[in-house]
Write an enzyme that holds these catalytic residues in place. Sequence first.
Site, PDB file in Angstrom:
ATOM      1  N   SER A 177       9.223  63.651  62.483  1.00  0.00           N
ATOM      2  CA  SER A 177      10.478  63.682  61.557  1.00  0.00           C
ATOM      3  C   SER A 177      10.029  64.028  59.941  1.00  0.00           C
ATOM      4  O   SER A 177       9.343  65.295  59.690  1.00  0.00           O
ATOM      5  CB  SER A 177      11.254  62.399  61.481  1.00  0.00           C
ATOM      6  OG  SER A 177      12.591  62.590  60.878  1.00  0.00           O
ATOM      7  N   ASP A 276      18.797  66.456  69.542  1.00  0.00           N
ATOM      8  CA  ASP A 276      18.309  66.372  67.827  1.00  0.00           C
ATOM      9  C   ASP A 276      19.050  67.443  67.245  1.00  0.00           C
ATOM     10  O   ASP A 276      19.057  68.506  67.359  1.00  0.00           O
ATOM     11  CB  ASP A 276      16.839  66.370  67.896  1.00  0.00           C
ATOM     12  CG  ASP A 276      16.437  66.008  66.284  1.00  0.00           C
ATOM     13  OD1 ASP A 276      17.309  65.720  65.535  1.00  0.00           O
ATOM     14  OD2 ASP A 276      15.149  66.196  66.065  1.00  0.00           O
TER      15      ASP A 276
END
Length: 331
Positions: A177, A276
């Site tokens: 991330s 995602d």
Amino acid sequence: MASTTTNPTTTTKEIAKEIPKIIRIYKDGTVERLIGSPFVPPSLQDPDTGVSSKDISISADPAISARLYLPKLTQSNNQENQKIPILVYFHGGGFCVESAFSFLDHRYLNLIVSQANVLAVSVEYRLAPEHLLPAAYEDCWTALKWVTSHLANSPINSDPWLINHGDFKQINIGGDSAGANIVHNIALRAGVESLSRGIKIIGAFLSCPYFWGLKPIGLESVAGHEQSNPFLAWNFVYPDASGGIDSPMINPLVPGAPSLAALGCSKLLVIITGKDELRDRGVSYFESVKKSGWEGEVELFEVEDEDHCFHIFNTETENAKNVIKLLASFL
């Protein structure tokens, strides 16, 4: 400095700024982190993996620390002249939550280190809003340079694990991330700035990388794009970024961004997940690296039915085990 809490509290104080359900700043300067796993101590030998860990200080000013991980060494590679690859890891959390010392990252690093047989340095960089970007980028570069300084005769705050067991011909960086965003920016910097004694980064992995931009791409929603969490988070952690949400730091594909051909590593692994919201950015990044003229090897791996960083939150699923196995093989 503003006071900080990591637990939600009942309050009537007025909110000055926030990322919904993640973090908020009140007008009295208090910072409240609404998510994040608890801190856990290091262990001399993890009961599940046999991995040992310890916390060290890299720099006092600015305050940069790290948790080091050493796999259970066999009799043959316990000798002082036996070396293992190094992983410098950058945790996720939108540059404003989570920690190298948190339960989730500790469990995750134990698994990677035990399966990959690497020596890991998980960097505790400074978080926004107390320390706005580019503080985290600078801290992670400082940490990488500290690691590579162990090849010199007298590194500052030297660590015996790195000296005795680190193979400085096999240095890797990785992150998830926001940590994957850091990996990209560190790899670019390593392409133009020298590390100690000409050390080169071999591999870099970017898992669910946090990239975003002003114009929606792929399946990203046009309606509400500027109110999306990736958009809000960037403005929260780097309000003065040149170019705003189209800063090359968050949008490496924006016109005028540094060429991806300059990435300072030999191989690159990009991991994305089908559910995602950052997925399409990861795909575009991978495709752009391939077309850039970069001379390394790049691989894309997708887990279709999973969400952002699922493999950290629940390490026991088959999909999570496959991702960790892939990372171990890559390293």
